[in-house]
Design an enzyme around this catalytic site. Sequence first.
Site, PDB file in Angstrom:
ATOM      1  N   LYS A 271       0.966  -1.166  -0.138  1.00  0.00           N
ATOM      2  CA  LYS A 271       0.417  -0.383  -0.312  1.00  0.00           C
ATOM      3  C   LYS A 271       1.333   1.360   0.186  1.00  0.00           C
ATOM      4  CE  LYS A 271      -3.730  -2.451  -0.299  1.00  0.00           C
ATOM      5  NZ  LYS A 271      -4.684  -2.479   0.985  1.00  0.00           N
ATOM      6  N   ARG A 306      -2.510 -10.632   3.777  1.00  0.00           N
ATOM      7  CA  ARG A 306      -3.342 -10.814   1.999  1.00  0.00           C
ATOM      8  C   ARG A 306      -1.594  -9.737   1.527  1.00  0.00           C
ATOM      9  NH1 ARG A 306      -5.381  -7.573  -1.650  1.00  0.00           N
ATOM     10  NH2 ARG A 306      -6.321  -8.736  -3.567  1.00  0.00           N
TER      11      ARG A 306
END
Length: 326
Positions: A271, A306
């Site tokens: 991210k 994840r």
Amino acid sequence: MIRLRPLPSPEAAAEAPRLAGGWLRFDRVELLERGRAPQVLPWSEIPAPDLARLTAPRPPLAGLTLDRPRIMGILNITPDSFSDGGRHLDPADALARAEALAAADILDIGGESTRPGAQAVPASEETARILPVVEALRDRRLSIDTRKAAVARAALAAGGDIVNDVAAGAYDPAMFSTVAETGAPMILMHSVATPETMQDDPRYDDVIHDVMDALAARIAAAEAAGIPRARLVVDPGIGFGKTRAHNLALLRRIGVFHDLGLPVLLGASRKRFIGDIGGAPQAEDRASGTLAVTLAAVAQGVQIHRVHDVAPVAQGLALWRAVTEE
């Protein structure tokens, strides 16, 4: 409402409870209430019903036990995902990528990008992208990353095992009933608005309590639609309608999500905030930062991670366990 965050400790006594039946013991609990400073109490002072919610072993997810950290490998079959868009659109390329993710306990297959600014994809196109890959990989444990009931139904019929909905059932009114009918487990992720607009100045009164309350409401809606709690997982939705400050606040206290009584999934891989803090402008250079965030969450008992870079995370988890377990 008071929210409870277990505080694991390697020095916790043998009689201290295990967090969610997993690999950590906790000897204290942080009490979080809107508008008040956190308070910390010994575990023995926590009421029995609350303690049971924190300690109860979580049910297996599609047959996968959650008594140790598990890895969910990301397989994006899209032209526009933020870090690997277009690389696996061809089924042959997707299957090759799946081989490279062999260490993953779960493969999360998605045919629609949900990066900030992404446009929705018709269900027919999304289904066409993922179905050949799902069918070819049906012997593995597969999660279907979709907001659409029609896509979920087709993929589950083709060999998928789990539905991973970034909208927690709020995008498609038919999603909860579809999941209830199929008997599949479902991951409920917190997000605001849609990918097109979610990063347009997101604001919260208190990000911890607001996200907890929103997820609690989606859990209640899922149960009302016929999905048992034993088939639900929660994900605080790092990067979905959150600023860097929001993401860090959630990560610092991610253990509070155990107070919902369900398994917890973290999806922070590559991210933007990892790149911003770690000095890695290119998404593919954020494996080390992703591993750091993963291990911090493992230390708070988060069960499912994840990630794009499965091999480095698997290696890091193996070393973490070797060092911390006797």
